[in-house]
Each structure stands twice: as structure tokens, then as C-alpha cells.
Write an enzyme that holds these catalytic residues in place. Structure first.
Site, PDB file in Angstrom:
ATOM      1  N   ARG A 105      -1.243  11.480  22.742  1.00  0.00           N
ATOM      2  CA  ARG A 105       0.011  11.202  22.018  1.00  0.00           C
ATOM      3  C   ARG A 105       0.034  12.147  20.820  1.00  0.00           C
ATOM      4  O   ARG A 105      -0.848  12.100  19.964  1.00  0.00           O
ATOM      5  CB  ARG A 105       0.060   9.744  21.561  1.00  0.00           C
ATOM      6  N   CYS A 265      11.777   0.057  24.357  1.00  0.00           N
ATOM      7  CA  CYS A 265      10.360   0.405  24.553  1.00  0.00           C
ATOM      8  C   CYS A 265       9.463  -0.263  23.514  1.00  0.00           C
ATOM      9  O   CYS A 265       8.262  -0.378  23.730  1.00  0.00           O
ATOM     10  CB  CYS A 265      10.179   1.917  24.561  1.00  0.00           C
TER      11      CYS A 265
END
Ligand code: CP
Ligand code: NVA
Length: 311
Positions: A105, A265
Site C-alpha cells: 500500500r 469501502c
């Protein structure tokens, strides 16, 4: 591993591979629910590199790898050499000699692309500024669980044209559904964005609307995300002002198809991008959506390391 398969964008897999992955995710989820062990990755190790915050992505990859029989190692920029300027290409060489799989990430998509180009093992994008493919994998799987095939359906996105929206566009082109977008001027879809521009196949699935209620009219899935994504915090005040009028609310849900579901999300900001009555309401599937990160990513990790397996 010769020529490892990576998962850096949603467009890295084919429609047929997604059909396999969704079936496999259902099988893996069923076993999890029945407390049946499913350990095809005994003795395999996943390294998770985080340059941004996370709750769900870390939890789901770490728990998922453990459940598959392997181990996961968490590394962040703060206390590794990555935060002190070690070239990403060198890091890729080292990581991929010690572990079997890497999840990253980070900020620019170019970072995961450069890492993958120098990695001997599969690399998974756990969110970049440009894309968040693992989340869309979970979202589409969640839609299929609730309503069946997503082909021919309409996903309405209200808010910021961010990493999630561009990943939805990739999914729309591969899985053949429509995307309706509505957001304020200056934060709309940039069809020709300098890096990773929208393809003509993706643009063909997209319709943009000034009025968010119109974008939601008849849609089967209504979704949104934070107005300020990680890395854009300096723009927070300007964004808060610009996005007024683009909160997903009950009017928008009422305009959607009667059996429409709401997704986010997470993390969410009630009263900003979504009204509390919507995210906490009867059409919201956000908790199943979050849980499904676990199941789809287990299927993804298994697929990248072992390929397609018989049921
Ligand atoms: N949706 C998602 O990726 O959540 P985290 O930022 O908590 O990982
Ligand atoms: N668009 C958000 C998603 C967070 C999971 C971000 O990039 O911060």
C-alpha cells in the site's frame, strides 16, 4: 518463480479468471464459515508493506494468510529502510528472495509497478493513489452474493473520482456493467489523466451527471468513498466545501432500483459523503463488503501462487 503473476490493477486479470476467483472465494468463504481448515499455503510467507494507514487491508491480508496456513510480516515506512530512501528496486530484490508474496500500500502506482518489475514473486496492490483493485474484487463479489451477475447492471458513484472510481471503471469494462458518475466540478473523471488514462473500453461504460440523484436513478448499486483520500489531506478544507450536495442520501437511494444495495469501502464519514440513515440503513451491505476482503484476497493469494485449482 519464473514470470510471477502480479495483481497491480483490476485489469491484470481476465473475465474468465474473475469467474474462477469469485467461485473460489465462495468456496473458501463457505469453509471459513464451517470452521473447516483450508491451508494450501503452508510454509509460505507474505510481506505486507504499508506506506499509508490501514485497518481492513492489514487485517484481511494478515488473517487471510494465517488461515491459508502461511505467515504474514508487517513492514511500514516509519521503521524500515524504505523510509530512509532505499531504492524500491533494491527492496524488491531483497523482499522477493525471502518471501513468497508481497502486498504493497503506497502512493504512486509507479512504485508498485517498479517493485513488481524487480520482484521474483507475485506483488499485490493494496491501494495506491491511482487504484484499489482488491476492494473492487470484494465489492463485485459482494454484489454477486446479494444479487447475482453484475453484467448489464448499473453502479452509481457519487463523490470524488478517486482510486476506487478508476478501479470500478476497469471492472466495468471487463465484467460488462455501466458506471454512472456524479461529482463536483474540478473533481470529476479525468479521462486523459497523465498516468494510467481511462481506456476507450472503460469510457464506453461511463456516463457522467451533474445531478447525483439523476446518476442514481435506476442504479443497482450505489457507492461512494471519502472526499479526501490518503495523501490529499492538505486539500481537506477545499474539498469539504466543494463536495457539498454530493452526500449519498435517502433521496438518492429512493431514486435507485428498488433492490439497490449501498456500498462503501470504509472508513466512512457519516454526514459527509454518506448520510447515516443510508450507511446504517436496510440497503447497506458495508459489513459483508468489508468481511469479503478476507475471502476474496485468500482466493487471490492462492491463485497467484498456485494457479487455478479444482474445487
Ligand atoms: N477499505 C480499505 O482499504 O480499508 P483500510 O484503509 O482500513 O485498509
Ligand atoms: N480512497 C480512499 C480509500 C481508503 C480505503 C483513500 O485512498 O484514502
Amino acid at each position: 518463480m519464473p514470470n510471477p503473476r502480479h495483481y497491480l490493477q483490476f485489469s491484470d486479470l481476465t473475465r474468465a479468471e474473475y469467474a474462477y476467483l469469485f467461485g473460489r472465494s465462495a468456496l473458501i468463504k463457505g469453509k471459513f464459515k464451517r470452521y473447516e481448515m483450508h491451508q494450501p499455503l503452508v510454509d509460505r510467507t507474505l510481506a505486507m508493506i504499508f506506506e499509508k494507514h490501514s485497518t481492513r487491508t492489514r487485517l484481511s491480508f494478515e488473517a487471510g494468510m494465517h488461515q491459508l496456513g502461511g505467515a504474514a510480516i508487517y513492514i511500514n515506512t516509519r521503521d524500515s529502510q524504505l523510509g530512509r530512501g532505499e531504492p524500491i528496486e533494491d527492496a524488491a530484490q531483497v523482499f522477493s528472495r525471502m518471501v513468497d508474496l508481497v502486498m504493497i500500500r503506497t502512493y504512486g502506482q509507479d512504485i508498485v509497478e517498479r517493485f513488481a518489475a524487480h520482484s521474483r514473486v507475485p506483488v499485490i496492490n493494496g491501494l495506491t493513489n491511482e487504484f484499489h483493485p482488491c476492494q473492487i474484487l470484494a465489492d463485485v463479489f459482494t454484489y454477486i452474493e446479494y444479487r447475482g451477475n453484475i453484467a448489464g447492471k448499473t453502479v452509481a458513484w457519487v463523490g470524488d473520482a478517486n482510486n476506487m472510481l478508476y478501479s470500478w471503471l476497469q471492472a466495468a469494462a471487463i465484467l460488462d456493467f455501466k458506471v454512472h458518475f456524479s461529482g463536483p466540478a474540478g473533481y470529476g473523471v479525468d479521462l486523459g489523466r497523465a498516468s494510467y488514462p481511462v481506456t476507450s473500453a472503460e469510457a464506453a461504460q461511463l456516463r457522467c451527471f451533474d445531478d447525483p440523484v439523476e446518476a442514481c436513478t435506476g442504479a443497482h448499486l450505489i457507492t461512494t468513498d471519502v472526499w479526501t483520500s490518503m495523501g490529499f489531506e492538505a486539500e481537506n478544507t477545499a474539498r469539504l466545501n466543494a463536495f457539498q450536495g454530493f452526500m449519498v442520501d435517502r433521496r438518492m437511494m429512493a431514486a435507485a432500483a428498488p433492490d439497490a444495495v449501498f456500498m462503501h469501502c470504509l472508513p466512512a464519514h457519516r454526514g459527509e459523503e454518506v448520510e447515516a440513515e443510508v450507511i446504517d440503513g436496510p440497503q447497506s451491505v458495508v459489513w459483508d463488503e468489508a468481511e469479503n476482503r478476507l475471502h476474496v484476497q485468500k482466493a487471490l493469494m492462492e491463485f497467484l501462487l498456485l494457479g487455478e485449482l479444482p474445487a
